[in-house]
Enzyme design. Structure first.
Site, PDB file in Angstrom:
ATOM      1  N   LYS A 157      21.156  68.233  65.359  1.00  0.00           N
ATOM      2  CA  LYS A 157      20.912  67.813  66.833  1.00  0.00           C
ATOM      3  C   LYS A 157      21.662  68.853  67.455  1.00  0.00           C
ATOM      4  CE  LYS A 157      21.057  66.109  70.975  1.00  0.00           C
ATOM      5  NZ  LYS A 157      20.884  67.289  71.733  1.00  0.00           N
ATOM      6  N   HIS A 158      21.311  69.971  67.898  1.00  0.00           N
ATOM      7  CA  HIS A 158      22.023  70.967  68.749  1.00  0.00           C
ATOM      8  C   HIS A 158      21.912  70.688  70.062  1.00  0.00           C
ATOM      9  CE1 HIS A 158      24.918  74.032  68.464  1.00  0.00           C
ATOM     10  NE2 HIS A 158      24.334  74.889  67.488  1.00  0.00           N
ATOM     11  N   SER A 210      31.915  66.251  73.759  1.00  0.00           N
ATOM     12  CA  SER A 210      32.905  65.659  74.680  1.00  0.00           C
ATOM     13  C   SER A 210      33.240  64.232  74.383  1.00  0.00           C
ATOM     14  CB  SER A 210      32.035  65.769  75.992  1.00  0.00           C
ATOM     15  OG  SER A 210      30.998  64.651  75.932  1.00  0.00           O
ATOM     16  N   GLU A 231      34.856  65.398  66.459  1.00  0.00           N
ATOM     17  CA  GLU A 231      36.021  66.615  67.033  1.00  0.00           C
ATOM     18  C   GLU A 231      35.686  66.805  68.362  1.00  0.00           C
ATOM     19  OE1 GLU A 231      37.806  67.786  64.990  1.00  0.00           O
ATOM     20  OE2 GLU A 231      37.287  67.387  62.869  1.00  0.00           O
ATOM     21  N   LEU A 232      36.604  66.102  69.246  1.00  0.00           N
ATOM     22  CA  LEU A 232      36.161  66.068  70.733  1.00  0.00           C
ATOM     23  C   LEU A 232      37.065  67.072  71.584  1.00  0.00           C
ATOM     24  CD1 LEU A 232      36.040  62.179  70.841  1.00  0.00           C
ATOM     25  CD2 LEU A 232      34.248  63.774  70.192  1.00  0.00           C
ATOM     26  N   CYS A 265      37.831  74.295  72.681  1.00  0.00           N
ATOM     27  CA  CYS A 265      38.356  73.238  72.920  1.00  0.00           C
ATOM     28  C   CYS A 265      40.025  73.487  72.492  1.00  0.00           C
ATOM     29  CB  CYS A 265      37.747  72.089  72.080  1.00  0.00           C
ATOM     30  SG  CYS A 265      37.316  72.669  70.430  1.00  0.00           S
TER      31      CYS A 265
END
Length: 463
Positions: A157-158, A210, A231-232, A265
């Site tokens: 799901k991109h 996010s 991975e935020l 990020c």
């Protein structure tokens, strides 16, 4: 959820895609599960051929793949080509190393009566990847290359603004020889994520995105008792010590903050400079930022890309206004950015007092926060005064001392004399609100496997 391609430089709507139906999602899970039953029995050598083929195809058609990145999210064309090459490197890494990384391990047992203990690493099944728009190919490659190499199958799901990049990668894997159902792109809605995770045939989820999205999906995965990696966000510290080579350091600072339009990020968002060299750093850094040229991302002369969308640019501008209202000083730098395109004027924020909450925010664009540290210890304190813990860097003329300082910084990755970088053979991941789990190398490939003990014991029963 509108899946659509809008060129961030021209604002033109190029293509739209319909959301997946629940029936289509369920059918995709069925195909992925069926593919898993055979793919898990496929040899490492055969899987490696698919990974190497994907790398070869990416390199063969590098310009066409890169063009799609620039059209969908505004990435500089040169940076887009670099992302395609990085993705190819990741596939190639696992083509060469997956079998070794997942080789059975003989355990050293203390008592001969325990028998022969072997740890094997077996795939779990169907996995879901939820990925962001800032590196549309790299983010996919970072998760599917290791997990397909391990024998899992994948659903994607991109992000809704890079639908063509997502479709291109599904086509890539088909052409590379991956069996039908092995990797499928879904234009899924947010509500369908829970539908996918609640399906017993799905065994885990990897999300890059996010904090808010991570919190929601982690909760859904936890409720369904499914493994997750997150991975935020990040607000990497760029620590400058008094003995740093200032010309070299400021050039890296400009690059580290502004590559990919500042939408990274692990970009260098917080410049923490010790007092004796702060003024010199600020002068040189400001001059370097002023030298950036915003414009058409296809133009080789452009060095500052537009943001991924007008909404993203508006959000960054609003956060700057809020930071100033809370007491920060905002200094716009360089020539005015073009009126056409989702640009944000490069901005330096200073005077971020300890009680200003903006010092803890992640600015996803060309906005730099500068902090004056009293000394080295204070610089480390400021570096660790963050809810995030993803990457960071230390600049000094003494690399050994730089490594000692790096050990004091609480993040998943710290580089000495270089901004945080991403490579196929380096691990990626953070701590605290930057998430949990690791991707790439052996750490990544072992996130979604069953570490199963096989113990062969041949002794007489006690009675």
């Amino acid at each position: 959820m509108a899946y659509e391609t809008i060129n961030p430089y021209t604002g033109a709507l190029l293509k739209t895609f319909a959301d997946a139906s629940d029936t289509e999602v369920t059918a995709a899970i069925t195909r992925a599960d069926a593919a898993f039953l055979s793919w898990r029995e496929t040899s490492f050598a055969a899987r490696a051929k698919v990974m190497q083929s994907a790398a070869t195809l990416l390199r063969r058609d590098i310009d066409s793949y890169a063009k799609l990145l620039t059209l969908e999210m505004g990435k500089l064309f040169a940076e887009a080509k670099a992302e395609v090459e990085l993705s190819a490197n990741i596939f190639e890494y696992y083509a060469h190393h997956a079998e070794r990384l997942l080789a059975p391990e003989t355990l050293p047992v203390a008592d001969p009566a325990e028998g022969d203990a072997i740890l094997v690493h077996e795939p779990l099944g169907v996995l879901l990847a939820i990925e962001p728009w800032n590196f549309p190919y790299y983010q996919i490659a970072r998760i599917i290359a290791p997990q397909l190499s391990a024998g899992n199958t994948m659903l994607l799901k991109h992000a809704s603004n890079v639908p063509q990049s997502a479709a291109a990668f599904e086509a890539l894997m088909r052409e590379a020889g991956l069996p039908e159902g092995g990797f499928q792109n879904l234009y899924a809605t947010r509500s369908q994520i829970e539908l996918i995770l609640n399906d017993p045939r799905v065994h885990g989820v990897a999300l890059t995105g996010s904090e808010g999205a991570g919190a929601v999906v982690a909760a859904q995965a936890g409720k369904a008792l499914k493994k997750s990696t997150m991975e935020l966000g990040g607000a990497d510290a760029f620590v400058v010590l008094a003995d740093a080579d200032m010309a070299k350091t400021t050039k890296w600072a400009v690059f580290g903050r502004h590559w990919n339009g500042g939408q990274v990020c692990v970009s260098s968002k917080r410049m923490i400079v010790v007092d004796p060299v702060y003024d010199q750093f600020l002068t040189l850094y400001t001059a370097g930022v002023a030298g950036l040229r915003a414009g058409d991302p296809f133009d080789p002369a452009t060095t500052l890309a537009p943001l991924s969308s007008q909404a993203a640019a508006d959000e960054v501008k609003e956060k700057i206004r809020e930071a100033v209202a809370l007491g920060a000083t905002a200094t716009e730098v360089g020539p005015s950015v073009p009126n056409q395109g989702a640009f944000v004027q490069p901005t330096i924020l200073t005077d971020l007092a300890d009680d200003n909450p903006a010092r803890y925010w992640e600015f996803f664009g060309p906005v730099s926060m500068l902090f004056r540290a009293k000394d080295e210890a204070d610089a480390v304190r400021i570096a660790n005064d963050s809810p995030f813990g993803l990457g960071g860097s230390v600049f000094t003329s003494d690399p050994k001392h730089g490594a000692d300082v790096a050990r004091k910084i609480s993040t998943g990755m710290v580089f000495v004399n270089h901004p945080t970088m991403v490579k196929a053979d380096l691990p990626f991941g953070g701590v605290r609100r930057s998430g949990y789990g690791r991707e790439l190398i052996g750490l990544g490939i072992k996130e979604f496997v069953n570490h199963k003990l096989i113990n062969v014991v041949d002794i007489d029963a006690p009675f």
